[in-house]
Design a protein around this motif. Sequence first.
Motif, PDB file in Angstrom:
ATOM      1  N   ALA A   1      -0.115  42.600  79.903  1.00 22.65           N
ATOM      2  CA  ALA A   1       1.114  41.963  79.430  1.00 22.65           C
ATOM      3  C   ALA A   1       0.859  40.551  78.905  1.00 22.65           C
ATOM      4  CB  ALA A   1       2.158  41.931  80.542  1.00 22.65           C
ATOM      5  N   ILE A   2      -0.081  39.836  79.493  1.00 22.64           N
ATOM      6  CA  ILE A   2      -0.417  38.487  79.007  1.00 22.64           C
ATOM      7  C   ILE A   2      -0.844  38.554  77.546  1.00 22.64           C
ATOM      8  CG2 ILE A   2      -2.138  36.627  79.155  1.00 22.64           C
ATOM      9  CD1 ILE A   2      -2.050  36.971  82.195  1.00 22.64           C
ATOM     10  N   ASN A   3      -1.755  39.468  77.231  1.00 20.74           N
ATOM     11  CA  ASN A   3      -2.254  39.584  75.866  1.00 20.74           C
ATOM     12  C   ASN A   3      -1.194  40.088  74.902  1.00 20.74           C
ATOM     13  OD1 ASN A   3      -5.320  38.968  75.716  1.00 20.74           O
ATOM     14  ND2 ASN A   3      -4.991  39.999  77.655  1.00 20.74           N
ATOM     15  N   GLU A   4      -0.400  41.055  75.347  1.00 21.00           N
ATOM     16  CA  GLU A   4       0.662  41.583  74.488  1.00 21.00           C
ATOM     17  C   GLU A   4       1.721  40.521  74.209  1.00 21.00           C
ATOM     18  OE1 GLU A   4       2.021  45.129  76.452  1.00 21.00           O
ATOM     19  OE2 GLU A   4       0.007  45.997  76.394  1.00 21.00           O
ATOM     20  N   ASP A   5       2.113  39.795  75.247  1.00 24.72           N
ATOM     21  CA  ASP A   5       3.126  38.751  75.078  1.00 24.72           C
ATOM     22  C   ASP A   5       2.612  37.633  74.177  1.00 24.72           C
ATOM     23  OD1 ASP A   5       5.770  37.631  75.815  1.00 24.72           O
ATOM     24  OD2 ASP A   5       4.568  36.075  76.785  1.00 24.72           O
ATOM     25  N   TYR A   6       1.366  37.253  74.366  1.00 30.69           N
ATOM     26  CA  TYR A   6       0.744  36.219  73.530  1.00 30.69           C
ATOM     27  C   TYR A   6       0.835  36.628  72.052  1.00 30.69           C
ATOM     28  CZ  TYR A   6      -2.993  33.385  71.458  1.00 30.69           C
ATOM     29  OH  TYR A   6      -3.730  32.545  70.652  1.00 30.69           O
ATOM     30  N   SER A   7       0.360  37.823  71.744  1.00 30.71           N
ATOM     31  CA  SER A   7       0.341  38.289  70.348  1.00 30.71           C
ATOM     32  C   SER A   7       1.737  38.390  69.756  1.00 30.71           C
ATOM     33  CB  SER A   7      -0.344  39.657  70.255  1.00 30.71           C
ATOM     34  OG  SER A   7      -1.673  39.560  70.639  1.00 30.71           O
ATOM     35  N   SER A   8       2.656  39.012  70.474  1.00 34.23           N
ATOM     36  CA  SER A   8       3.995  39.196  69.916  1.00 34.23           C
ATOM     37  C   SER A   8       4.741  37.866  69.806  1.00 34.23           C
ATOM     38  CB  SER A   8       4.793  40.199  70.746  1.00 34.23           C
ATOM     39  OG  SER A   8       5.002  39.735  72.049  1.00 34.23           O
ATOM     40  N   THR A   9       4.522  36.963  70.755  1.00 34.20           N
ATOM     41  CA  THR A   9       5.205  35.667  70.714  1.00 34.20           C
ATOM     42  C   THR A   9       4.723  34.838  69.536  1.00 34.20           C
ATOM     43  OG1 THR A   9       5.502  35.666  73.108  1.00 34.20           O
ATOM     44  CG2 THR A   9       5.632  33.529  72.002  1.00 34.20           C
ATOM     45  N   ILE A  10       3.425  34.780  69.339  1.00 36.29           N
ATOM     46  CA  ILE A  10       2.868  33.996  68.223  1.00 36.29           C
ATOM     47  C   ILE A  10       3.404  34.539  66.899  1.00 36.29           C
ATOM     48  CG2 ILE A  10       0.745  33.379  66.982  1.00 36.29           C
ATOM     49  CD1 ILE A  10       1.167  31.983  69.765  1.00 36.29           C
ATOM     50  N   ARG A  11       3.345  35.854  66.733  1.00 37.14           N
ATOM     51  CA  ARG A  11       3.797  36.457  65.469  1.00 37.14           C
ATOM     52  C   ARG A  11       5.288  36.262  65.226  1.00 37.14           C
ATOM     53  NH1 ARG A  11       0.458  40.730  67.226  1.00 37.14           N
ATOM     54  NH2 ARG A  11       2.334  41.914  67.738  1.00 37.14           N
ATOM     55  N   ALA A  12       6.064  36.079  66.275  1.00 34.11           N
ATOM     56  CA  ALA A  12       7.511  35.898  66.128  1.00 34.11           C
ATOM     57  C   ALA A  12       7.877  34.517  65.581  1.00 34.11           C
ATOM     58  CB  ALA A  12       8.208  36.118  67.475  1.00 34.11           C
ATOM     59  N   VAL A  13       6.975  33.548  65.729  1.00 33.09           N
ATOM     60  CA  VAL A  13       7.251  32.186  65.261  1.00 33.09           C
ATOM     61  C   VAL A  13       6.932  32.110  63.770  1.00 33.09           C
ATOM     62  CG1 VAL A  13       6.597  29.749  65.461  1.00 33.09           C
ATOM     63  CG2 VAL A  13       6.801  31.164  67.518  1.00 33.09           C
ATOM     64  N   ASN A  14       7.942  31.754  62.987  1.00 34.53           N
ATOM     65  CA  ASN A  14       7.775  31.643  61.538  1.00 34.53           C
ATOM     66  C   ASN A  14       6.792  30.516  61.205  1.00 34.53           C
ATOM     67  OD1 ASN A  14       8.251  32.185  58.846  1.00 34.53           O
ATOM     68  ND2 ASN A  14       9.994  30.778  58.733  1.00 34.53           N
TER      69      ASN A  14
END
Length: 144
Positions: A119-132
């Motif tokens: 979950a750490i890695n998944e959250d990291y990736s999805s969170t970064i990509r969500a920021v414009n």
Amino acid sequence: MKSKKLAEKKMEIFLDHLEFLGFEICSSSLDDDNAYIISHPNRLDLLVQISNGAFVCHAMLPIKQEMRKDRKKLLSFVNELNEYSSFQIAGLTENNEVFFYSYYFGAYGKSEFGQFIDAINEDYSSTIRAVNGWEKYFEMENDE
């Protein structure tokens, strides 16, 4: 003294599991003899420690030097990261370094702990990509 021994035993269990998942225990942190830097070829490098009975993971984000000069922009970026993150918390150090941290509470369980690390890695990736416009903040491997 008993709590220190308990923390050491708890850390040993977590480190064994991380090694099983393919992490390399690189070193013990110089500031804390119960904190470790771990790395993995396909996952985030982490600083891990036991704090107040919880297993804590810290991940530093590779922020460009020129972006570190503008604390106001970085604070805005950190706020966006926190808005999109599902469970990690983003923060900013005094030196304008951006990081994520997360806690694993409770008793150790093999599948639960494995899910936590995933979950750490998944959250990291999805969170970064969500920021414009996230790309302008990050040091890419081919940047010079």
